[in-house]
Design an enzyme around this catalytic site. Structure first.
Site, mmCIF file in Angstrom:
data_model
loop_
_atom_site.group_PDB
_atom_site.id
_atom_site.type_symbol
_atom_site.label_atom_id
_atom_site.label_comp_id
_atom_site.label_asym_id
_atom_site.label_seq_id
_atom_site.Cartn_x
_atom_site.Cartn_y
_atom_site.Cartn_z
ATOM 1 N N SER A 148 0.917 -1.201 0.042
ATOM 2 C CA SER A 148 0.086 0.016 -0.037
ATOM 3 C C SER A 148 0.920 1.181 -0.257
ATOM 4 O O SER A 148 2.130 1.153 0.471
ATOM 5 C CB SER A 148 -0.773 -0.031 1.308
ATOM 6 O OG SER A 148 -1.524 1.142 1.657
ATOM 7 N N TYR A 162 -1.117 -0.975 10.226
ATOM 8 C CA TYR A 162 -1.454 -1.217 8.983
ATOM 9 C C TYR A 162 -0.433 -0.615 8.033
ATOM 10 O O TYR A 162 0.440 -1.212 7.242
ATOM 11 C CB TYR A 162 -2.544 -0.502 8.285
ATOM 12 C CG TYR A 162 -3.174 -0.614 6.919
ATOM 13 C CD1 TYR A 162 -3.440 -1.695 6.516
ATOM 14 C CD2 TYR A 162 -2.835 0.476 6.066
ATOM 15 C CE1 TYR A 162 -3.665 -1.922 5.170
ATOM 16 C CE2 TYR A 162 -3.088 0.287 4.856
ATOM 17 C CZ TYR A 162 -3.516 -0.866 4.145
ATOM 18 O OH TYR A 162 -3.755 -1.155 2.871
HETATM 19 N N1 LIG Z 1 -8.790 -0.428 -1.129
HETATM 20 C C1 LIG Z 1 -7.814 0.474 -0.993
HETATM 21 O O1 LIG Z 1 -7.978 1.582 -1.056
HETATM 22 C C2 LIG Z 1 -6.596 -0.102 -1.019
HETATM 23 C C3 LIG Z 1 -5.420 0.839 -0.883
HETATM 24 C C4 LIG Z 1 -4.086 0.097 -0.540
HETATM 25 C C5 LIG Z 1 -3.905 -1.061 -0.542
HETATM 26 N N2 LIG Z 1 -5.100 -1.776 -0.319
HETATM 27 C C6 LIG Z 1 -4.856 -3.426 -0.321
HETATM 28 O O2 LIG Z 1 -5.374 -4.217 -1.010
HETATM 29 C C7 LIG Z 1 -5.628 -5.443 -0.532
HETATM 30 C C8 LIG Z 1 -7.254 -6.068 -0.418
HETATM 31 O O3 LIG Z 1 -8.007 -5.530 -1.522
HETATM 32 P P1 LIG Z 1 -9.279 -6.056 -1.955
HETATM 33 O O4 LIG Z 1 -10.046 -5.092 -2.463
HETATM 34 O O5 LIG Z 1 -9.153 -7.391 -2.449
HETATM 35 O O6 LIG Z 1 -10.063 -6.312 -0.283
HETATM 36 P P2 LIG Z 1 -11.125 -7.202 0.404
HETATM 37 O O7 LIG Z 1 -11.309 -7.104 1.582
HETATM 38 O O8 LIG Z 1 -12.397 -6.892 -0.551
HETATM 39 O O9 LIG Z 1 -10.878 -8.662 -0.202
HETATM 40 C C9 LIG Z 1 -9.720 -9.421 0.483
HETATM 41 C C10 LIG Z 1 -10.147 -10.852 0.823
HETATM 42 O O10 LIG Z 1 -9.420 -11.368 1.478
HETATM 43 C C11 LIG Z 1 -9.976 -12.380 2.376
HETATM 44 N N3 LIG Z 1 -9.163 -12.485 3.551
HETATM 45 C C12 LIG Z 1 -9.372 -11.781 4.755
HETATM 46 N N4 LIG Z 1 -8.643 -12.511 5.706
HETATM 47 C C13 LIG Z 1 -8.038 -13.499 5.240
HETATM 48 C C14 LIG Z 1 -7.089 -14.620 5.584
HETATM 49 N N5 LIG Z 1 -6.716 -14.632 6.965
HETATM 50 N N6 LIG Z 1 -6.932 -15.656 4.576
HETATM 51 C C15 LIG Z 1 -7.540 -15.674 3.505
HETATM 52 N N7 LIG Z 1 -8.128 -14.808 3.093
HETATM 53 C C16 LIG Z 1 -8.660 -13.693 3.805
HETATM 54 C C17 LIG Z 1 -11.433 -11.866 2.706
HETATM 55 O O11 LIG Z 1 -12.266 -12.642 3.076
HETATM 56 C C18 LIG Z 1 -11.512 -11.114 1.295
HETATM 57 O O12 LIG Z 1 -12.642 -11.909 0.444
HETATM 58 C C19 LIG Z 1 -5.170 -5.437 0.811
HETATM 59 O O13 LIG Z 1 -3.935 -6.015 0.876
HETATM 60 C C20 LIG Z 1 -5.069 -3.781 1.134
HETATM 61 O O14 LIG Z 1 -4.194 -3.874 1.940
HETATM 62 C C21 LIG Z 1 -6.262 -1.356 -0.501
#
Ligand SMILES: NC(=O)c1ccc[n+]([C@@H]2O[C@H](COP(=O)([O-])OP(=O)(O)OC[C@H]3O[C@@H](n4cnc5c(N)ncnc54)[C@H](O)[C@@H]3O)[C@@H](O)[C@H]2O)c1
Length: 266
Positions: A148, A162
């Site tokens: 991120s 985070y």
């Molecule tokens: N959305 C933003 O603005 C943003 C910005 C920077 C970084 N990110 C990064 O993007 C990534 C997430 O993106 P996304 O949109 O797919 O999120 P999301 O939360 O929609 O999907 C993530 C998935 O991971 C699964 N999950 C959670 N814990 C888990 C575990 N212990 N084992 C296996 N699966 C697990 C959840 O069930 C979910 O389906 C993260 O690493 C986040 O830090 C997002």
């Protein structure tokens, strides 16, 4: 569809989404399949993984769900074995899982700190640990780690665990990139900036004042140099490039997907 991952097998961990719409992992899994990869869609939430696989199936692609909490070593080991049994190879490992917690050291109790570090960092270590030996045997592989912009810069609210976890993801990425470079394995990181995804709707709806999701979206749009947050597909296309052979000489890189936010000073 242009077959940029034709013949490849990919594991996408965190392939579901936390809520309705497109999350980064869900979009990435679907895009990988559109580009010809067979995808193992791994998620702690089996229904979320199945939903992503159903989308892939409707589009005529190949995907299979696998339920695993990636902080549990035995499940991650089983995940790698399942991918080999089902598809015969592991060409791409896409480490997408991440959660966000608002707060600094005083607000975050020890249990919440430990859980976030486990989910955002330990799981990624376990995925590398259980997949790298296969990539070594193959003499080839690509790992994409989702970090991120918060690894470097504050997103505008306190989130100590985070920020610490996402900086650590970069350290893990660099270490793996160098250790395995001569064995044909690449490891790169994506640094999303401010995105409009189900994750931020769920986790940050009260972080930007009393206006709820609308205020959150308006504030984050305004901060972006483009006037709008990015979306899950922006991350998915960056992942596609890093996972594909087009990026064969790209290793240890940190690709910001942020509309230019990281180079903004005012
Ligand atoms: N959305 C933003 O603005 C943003 C910005 C920077 C970084 N990110 C990064 O993007 C990534 C997430 O993106 P996304 O949109 O797919 O999120 P999301 O939360 O929609 O999907 C993530 C998935 O991971 C699964 N999950 C959670 N814990 C888990 C575990 N212990 N084992 C296996 N699966 C697990 C959840 O069930 C979910 O389906 C993260 O690493 C986040 O830090 C997002």
């Amino acid at each position: 569809m242009s077959g940029r991952l034709a013949g490849k097998t990919a594991i996408v961990i965190g392939a579901g989404a936390i809520g309705p719409g497109w999350g980064n992992g869900k979009a990435t899994a679907v895009l990988f399949a559109r580009e010809g990869a067979s995808v193992l869609c791994v998620d702690i939430n089996p229904r979320a993984a199945e939903e992503t696989c159903a989308i892939v199936a409707r589009e005529g692609g190949t995907a299979a769900p696998f339920a695993a909490d990636w902080t549990v070593s035995a499940r991650v080991e089983a995940m790698a074995a399942e991918c080999l049994a089902r598809f015969g190879r592991i060409d791409v490992l896409h480490n997408n899982v991440g959660i966000v917690e608002v707060g600094g050291p005083v607000e975050l109790d020890e249990a919440r700190w430990d859980r976030l570090i486990d989910v955002n960092l330990k799981g990624m270590y376990l995925a590398c640990r259980h997949v790298l030996p296969t990539m070594q045997r193959q003499g080839k592989g690509a790992i994409v780690n989702v970090s991120s912009l918060a690894a470097y810069r504050s997103p505008g609210y306190p989130c100590a665990s985070y920020m610490a976890s996402k900086a650590a993801v970069l350290g893990l990425t660099r270490s793996v990139a160098l250790q395995y470079a001569a064995q044909g394995i690449r490891c790169n990181a994506i640094l999303p900036g401010l995105l409009n995804t189900p994750m931020v709707h769920a986790a940050l709806k009260d972080t930007y004042g009393p206006g709820g999701i609308e205020a959150m979206v308006a504030t984050r749009d305004k901060v972006s140099p483009t006037g709008k947050m990015g979306d899950a597909w922006d991350v998915a296309y960056a992942a596609l490039y890093l996972a594909s052979d087009e990026a064969k000489y790209v290793n240890g890189a940190e690709l910001a997907v942020d509309g230019g936010l990281s180079v903004k000073v005012a």
